[in-house]
Design a protein around this motif. Structure first.
Motif, PDB file in Angstrom:
ATOM      1  N   ILE A  61     -11.738  30.027  32.933  1.00  0.00           N
ATOM      2  CA  ILE A  61     -12.206  30.941  33.976  1.00  0.00           C
ATOM      3  C   ILE A  61     -11.147  31.187  35.044  1.00  0.00           C
ATOM      4  N   ASP A  62     -10.188  30.275  35.223  1.00  0.00           N
ATOM      5  CA  ASP A  62      -9.138  30.487  36.210  1.00  0.00           C
ATOM      6  C   ASP A  62      -7.874  29.759  35.786  1.00  0.00           C
ATOM      7  N   THR A  63      -6.737  30.387  36.117  1.00  0.00           N
ATOM      8  CA  THR A  63      -5.432  29.743  35.973  1.00  0.00           C
ATOM      9  C   THR A  63      -4.690  29.948  37.277  1.00  0.00           C
ATOM     10  N   ILE A  64      -4.338  28.877  37.962  1.00  0.00           N
ATOM     11  CA  ILE A  64      -3.688  28.972  39.271  1.00  0.00           C
ATOM     12  C   ILE A  64      -2.378  28.205  39.239  1.00  0.00           C
ATOM     13  N   THR A  65      -1.457  28.630  40.094  1.00  0.00           N
ATOM     14  CA  THR A  65      -0.161  27.947  40.225  1.00  0.00           C
ATOM     15  C   THR A  65       0.041  27.577  41.693  1.00  0.00           C
ATOM     16  N   PRO A  66      -0.548  26.454  42.128  1.00  0.00           N
ATOM     17  CA  PRO A  66      -0.474  26.087  43.547  1.00  0.00           C
ATOM     18  C   PRO A  66       0.890  25.569  43.975  1.00  0.00           C
ATOM     19  N   GLY A  67       1.676  25.025  43.064  1.00  0.00           N
ATOM     20  CA  GLY A  67       2.962  24.407  43.362  1.00  0.00           C
ATOM     21  C   GLY A  67       3.224  23.305  42.353  1.00  0.00           C
TER      22      GLY A  67
END
Length: 904
Positions: A61-67
């Motif tokens: 449902i989500d793919t994030i690249t926070p660091g």
């Protein structure tokens, strides 16, 4: 007669294969792959990419690249709907300067803020406080946002530990809608409350507006996050607290001291002390009323009843475990057992109440990387498929068909490696999970230990091969982790149990001391010597202080030439307040009683804080250290002209002195005041010891006295029934709360008598004679044992024996022939050592009786050739233990229930 049916087999699990997004490319494999989950979401992270899946569908449902995800701690944490991602933070020059926490709302699918932490270490938890109700029934006047919004609690640890609270609001952050989010800027959240300079934190938990910290100092502290103060300090653990948990009524803490404690949340009372079987370290701890479950090193799962504190079940050889589904009203436990040789895995579900195996299912996952077991139903791992990476999943809860009622299946696992034993069963089996102390009460049989691990250790001491080491005064001290050996001006420090030489130091010429030239207290080594310093007179003595854990020199204490004797003790105060400015809150304290030759011989009591100086001493790391410049430590508190001291002990902020005048005195080392004077002995007091409730003292009047620590009342008077002269020095040892042990030299100095009293009743339970040396043995189940060395010098044979303190029976024995040795020593209840000449050099020969510890709970096998005769004077009968594989010993004996010893 019907045969019990085996446990029902679970239906085949649902299998899924999930293709990972192209951003997720874990190659090479040394990059860490991280997992976290809740009941509704599973999160998988790699480098700077985090994939969020819904459960149980496993939809991405989500793919994030926070660091960049941190590799120093577990970077992914899920608290219901809140995901916390811990990332490394870099400045504009690419230098790592700290951490930042990226906060994501899994339900709203929004980034709700970030927290910066420029510290060495952090702990994170999230809680949802409930409204505080005041005494008048009104809601608290504190900010209502703390009552309705999630709270992020961060314990940031640098030079000091700070506890910060952040309110997690929901700003107008852009909804990602399943796409990629590159976080170019950070929406920073500022702390709502900050509690500064807490203790050094090792673990963190929270519930409502209460935070719980477990410390390196062994304490558990309860914090009110709204009022910003410490409500309670729970004292009892003797090692760092590695896990903490709390519910509405109780607090649970596990420590590296191999115990779990259950506390009353509101008054701080310790309700139960749960000892970890086999003295293992707790890896994880779960609580579901009324059960507490702990997983330990060695793949053992232990289940306790929280109400009674009873160990209900133990499951061996389970690689992973988690809560299983609720069956009716009863919780279950789900485990994964693996056979790495056949690649065959077993999913098992256990009933916590009965300990029965409810169902089992075998599967072969093949070769997987980063295997993990989540939510008691999902087993998964990474695999390579079609030149890409996939996540392979086995879902054991998709087709759940197990009935709510637990069936009549008494048979446990079909695999011999997965066995559950309740308490009664453990005393009947010969397996490793049994309690030898309990089993020892059921029979007189005695077991034979495996042969000890034997090896030789080089001695880097300056011994001329042409000289006899007996011409030198070789000194020795040990703890559970280190051994120190000294000769002339050199001290060798070895790690235990490996006996690796970790340091060799030269503090100065070693000199004798009444309580030992070398002393080890925890991680502190104290060496009495004449320092290398032309400004110090030859007759002046020094105490050279060394930190064994840090491998650093701490400082030196100089005593003038009119000092006759120096007695030493090290204490770790646990109840120091901020007002005690003279002493460090977490620093060990050295207490010295020095006898001064003035107009008459008197003693001074001095307290020194053992801190690392600002100019840190160079770590020796195995090299010879000859320190021309010393760091002198000055006393923090001095108490002058007290009675003439013959012995010294300390615990927390209390020091205990036994005097030439026959009195025992308790001193507060913070205030310098004498709290109590215990009067009753008629001769000098030569040994003192104490615990949280009682004080123990032995005197040359032939008496051991037990005192109430706080009222000063004499609880028991223990008379030693021996023909030894009254001036004999008796060593006393206490294993609280059960036994007092006194050892007394017999007429021939090479043997000793050992007396064992019950602390509660004051009754002399057992007497063991003709033992050359002794020490506390390993813990068997929940009880201490006694380990002794018996020698027949005519035949050259020695016997290592283990005794049960409660029954007085010999549990096991092992014979060995050490040959010609000098300076023989027995320590830590397992190591027998001596110096021998080998190839024109001297070595330390070691026999380790704890390396292959195989004593089962059931003491099996009868012996031929008695080692110890057990005499029960209360029944007038004589019980004889017989030998099995060892040679005849000279015949030690144990007297049980020795009569004629009364309190007076």
């Amino acid at each position: 007669m019907s045969t019990p049916l085996p446990p029902p087999a679970a239906e085949a699990p649902r299998q899924l294969t999930l293709h990972l997004p192209p951003e997720f490319a874990p190659e090479p494999w040394y990059f860490p792959i991280n997992f976290a989950s809740s009941t509704t979401h599973m999160v998988l992270g790699f480098e700077n990419c985090v994939c969020i899946y819904s459960l149980p569908e496993f939809d991405l449902i989500d793919t994030i690249t926070p660091g960049k995800l941190s590799g120093k701690v577990e970077p992914l944490k899920v608290y219901e709907r809140i995901l916390v991602v811990i990332c490394d933070f870099y400045d504009s020059d690419g230098v790592e300067t700290g951490w930042f926490l990226y906060i994501w709302d899994l339900s709203a699918r929004k980034h709700i803020g970030s927290v910066m932490c420029n510290v060495d270490r952090i702990f994170v938890t999230v809680s949802l406080p409930t409204p505080e109700i005041s005494d008048d029934g009104q809601r608290s006047s504190k900010s209502p946002e703390c009552a309705r919004n999630p709270l992020l609690i961060v314990c940031s640890q640098g030079n000091t530990a700070d506890l910060e609270t952040y309110v997690l609001h929901y700003p107008d952050a852009e909804n990602v809608e399943g796409g990629m989010e590159e976080t170019l800027g950070l929406f920073l959240i500022t702390p709502t409350t900050t509690i500064c300079s807490t203790h050094a934190v090792y673990s963190l938990a929270s519930m409502g507006s209460t935070a719980l910290t477990g410390g390196w100092d062994g304490t558990v502290r309860i914090w009110d996050l709204v009022a910003e103060y410490c409500e309670l300090v729970l004292i009892g653990h003797t090692g760092p607290v590695s896990r903490v948990h709390l519910d509405d009524e109780k607090i649970y803490s596990s420590s590296d001291d191999h115990t779990i404690r259950v506390w009353n949340r509101y008054n701080g009372d310790c309700i139960h002390l749960l000892e970890i079987p086999g003295s293992m370290i707790v890896r994880n701890m779960f609580v579901t009323l009324p059960y507490l479950i702990a997983t330990t090193t060695g793949t053992t799962v232990s289940v306790w009843d929280i109400v009674s504190g009873k160990l209900e079940h133990r499951i061996n050889n389970q690689g992973r475990c988690d809560w299983g589904p609720i069956r009716g009203k009863e919780p279950t436990l789900a485990t994964i057992e693996s056979d790495y040789y056949s690649i065959n895995y077993q999913y098992r579900m256990w009933d916590l109440r009965s300990g029965r195996l409810l169902t089992s299912s075998s599967f072969e996952p093949g070769f997987l990387e980063e295997e993990i077991f989540l939510q008691g139903r999902f087993f998964m791992g990474l695999a390579i498929q079609d030149d890409g990476y996939v996540l392979k999943v086995w879902d054991f809860g998709a087709k759940d068909s197990l009935a709510t009622e637990v069936g009549n299946n008494d048979r446990a696992s079909s695999s011999p490696r997965g066995d559950v034993r309740d308490k009664a069963e453990e005393t009947r089996n010969h397996g490793k999970t049994t309690d030898p102390a309990v089993a020892a009460e059921k029979g007189d049989e005695q077991g034979c230990l495996e042969a000890p691990c034997q090896f030789s250790v080089p001695l880097p001491l300056e011994i001329d091969p042409g000289e006899d080491p007996l011409h030198y005064d070789i000194v020795f001290a040990s703890s559970s982790t280190h051994a120190a050996l000294g000769l002339k001006d050199c001290v060798c420090i070895y790690s235990l149990p490996a006996f690796d030489l970790v340091d060799t130091i030269k503090p100065g010429k070693l000199v004798s001391s009444p309580d030992g030239t070398l002393q080890i207290h925890g991680s502190i080594l104290i060496i009495t010597c004449e320092p290398y310093d032309p400004e110090v007179a030859e007759e002046e003595h020094a105490l050279y202080i060394w930190d064994l854990s840090a491998q650093k020199y701490i400082g030196t204490i100089i005593h003038e030439d009119e000092t006759l004797d120096i007695l030493k003790s090290v204490s770790f105060p646990s109840d120091v307040t901020s007002d005690d400015v003279k002493l460090g809150r977490a620093s060990p304290v050295l207490i010295i009683a020095s006898q001064i030759l003035d107009y008459e011989i008197t003693s001074d009591l001095e307290t020194y804080v053992l801190r690392h100086p600002d100019s840190e001493a160079e770590s020796v790391e195995g090299n010879i250290e000859r320190r021309e410049e010393r760091l002198c430590i000055m006393p923090a508190i001095s108490i002058d002209f007290i009675h003439r001291v013959k012995c010294l002990a300390s615990l927390g902020r209390t020091a205990l002195t036994g005097g030439e005048d026959g009195t025992v005195r308790a001193w507060d080392i913070m205030s310098g005041e004498c709290e109590l004077v215990f009067i009753g002995h008629t001769c000098p007091v030569l040994r003192v010891d104490f615990d949280e409730e009682k004080i123990y003292s032995s005197s040359t009047d032939g008496i051991i006295k037990v005192w109430d620590r706080y009222s000063g009342d004499c609880v028991h008077v223990l008379k030693i029934p021996t023909s030894a002269p009254t001036f004999t020095r008796w060593d006393i040892f206490v294993t609280s709360p059960y036994f007092i042990i006194a050892t007394i030299p017999m007429h021939y100095a090479s043997r000793r008598e050992i007396f064992i009293w019950n602390i509660a009743s004051g009754r002399l339970e057992h007497k063991i004679d003709k033992q050359s040396d002794w020490n506390f043995g390993l813990v068997r189940g929940t009880r201490r044992t006694l380990a002794t060395i018996e020698a027949d010098h005519k035949s050259g044979k020695y016997w290592f024996r283990i005794w049960d303190l409660k029954s007085g029976r010999s549990l096991a024995s092992s014979s060995f022939e050490p040959g010609s040795l000098d300076r023989k020593l027995f320590f830590q209840g397992r190591y027998f050592v001596g110096i021998a000449k080998q190839d024109d050099e001297y070595v330390l020969k070691v026999w380790d009786f704890g390396a292959n510890d195989s004593l089962d709970a059931e003491v099996g096998g009868r012996w031929s050739g008695s080692s110890g005769e057990v005499t029960d004077t209360t029944e007038g009968t004589r019980k004889v233990n017989h030998g099995k594989t060892i040679a005849l010993s000279p015949g030690s004996s144990v007297d049980e229930g020795v009569s004629g010893v009364n309190d007076s």
